[in-house]
Write an enzyme that holds these catalytic residues in place. Structure first.
Site, short mmCIF file in Angstrom:
data_model
loop_
_atom_site.label_atom_id
_atom_site.label_comp_id
_atom_site.label_asym_id
_atom_site.label_seq_id
_atom_site.Cartn_x
_atom_site.Cartn_y
_atom_site.Cartn_z
N LYS A 1 0.84 -1.21 0.00
CA LYS A 1 0.00 0.00 0.00
C LYS A 1 0.88 1.26 0.00
CE LYS A 1 0.80 1.34 4.49
NZ LYS A 1 1.48 2.55 4.91
N ASP B 1 -2.09 -1.99 10.42
CA ASP B 1 -2.32 -1.96 8.97
C ASP B 1 -2.97 -3.24 8.45
OD1 ASP B 1 -1.25 0.56 8.69
OD2 ASP B 1 0.74 -0.15 8.07
#
Ligand code: C5P
Length: 290
Positions: free
Chosen positions: A9, A143
């Site tokens: 990401k 995350d």
């Protein structure tokens, strides 16, 4: 064995709102998956020894293969959720074909952990929803829930509270991993009151993504951890400035760094930047929003 893809990401915005009593920081950020990915193979067989075991192997020599690996923690957390009477003792086998740079601010470890959760759910026919897997993920790392879903989301809290975002912007990302080691807790620790904001930019960024307004997206990328990371590691600033001078456009840090990136609206422009940057940095990746 079956395989799950674990996407890296980037942070298109990362605003830190303040320090919390539990030692974490309250954040507000736009997370975007990119097509730089690991392949995570997951297998689970009845254990011959009467106790469950987890074994990890990897193409990368840069990460531990024991309980320090988030993929291991994920497998352990997943097994704990299913009653032993139901599943019996299992030998879990995990193979990680590593492509995402390790410890880089791209959530590579979290992505592998999320892939293990999805993979075990499939192979054991547990039937958990992505929401349930994200709930397990939140206990593994901030995350991990985002990496369970992928795509684009606004992440709040310590990063685990997600608001899914749909948009059609398929920008190219030019991603560079400078050879610098950065510890995430160290960067959080080095934040000063001036790095905190009460006015996060995630909502504005989401609108620009939905409009596909490429040049304004580029202008609105922010990272509230950049100042602290560059103060701790001046090499990151030197790389960023050299990259900006080389490609004549702004370059940003992802997460707590050291990964640096910029965006391009077309493959041709992206390739030109990649070629220019390869002149002085070895690890340059050409990626696309997923
Ligand atoms: O959640 P995760 O294990 O990835 O966090 C690693 C460390 O980063 C935490 O122990 C904490 O020091 C820091 N952190 C933080 N605020 C966040 C996320 C992480 O201070 N929102």
């Amino acid at each position: 064995m079956l395989v799950e893809r674990a996407y890296a990401k980037l942070n298109l915005t990362l605003d830190v709102l303040g320090r919390r009593d539990d030692g974490y920081h309250e954040v507000d950020m736009v997370m975007q998956s990119i097509d730089l990915s690991d392949l995570v193979w997951v297998g689970a067989n009845r254990s011959g020894t009467g106790t469950s075991s987890i074994h990890i192997s990897s193409s990368s020599l840069q990460m531990p293969l024991d309980e320090r690996n988030l993929a291991y923690v994920a497998a352990e957390a997943f097994l704990k959720r299913i009653p032993l009477q139901r599943r019996g003792p299992l030998a879990v086998e995990i193979e990680i074909e590593k492509h995402i740079p390790v410890a880089a601010g791209m959530a590579g470890g979290s992505a592998d952990a999320a892939a293990v959760l999805r993979g075990l759910n499939r192979i054991l026919h547990t039937g958990m929803s992505l929401d349930e897997l994200a709930d397990i993920g939140a206990s593994i790392g901030s995350d991990v829930p985002f990496c369970v879903y992928n795509g684009c989301a606004i992440a709040r809290g310590r990063g685990e509270i997600l608001e899914s975002v749909s948009h059609e912007c398929r920008a190219w990302a030019i991603v560079v991993r400078p050879p610098v080691f950065i510890s995430t807790p160290d960067v959080y620790h080095a934040l000063q009151p001036g790095d905190f904001t009460t006015d996060p930019l995630s909502r504005a960024m989401v609108e620009l993504l939905q409009q596909g307004d490429f040049s304004r997206i580029l202008q609105h990328i922010t990272n509230g951890m950049s100042r602290a990371a560059e103060a701790l590691h001046p090499e990151v600033r030197a790389y960023r400035e050299r990259m900006e001078a080389t490609i004549s456009q702004p370059v940003f840090m992802s997460g707590s760094g050291p990964t640096l990136f910029t965006l391009a609206p077309s493959l041709r422009r992206a390739q030109r930047m990649v070629n220019a940057l390869r002149g002085f940095i070895r690890e340059v990746y050409l990626c696309r929003f997923v």
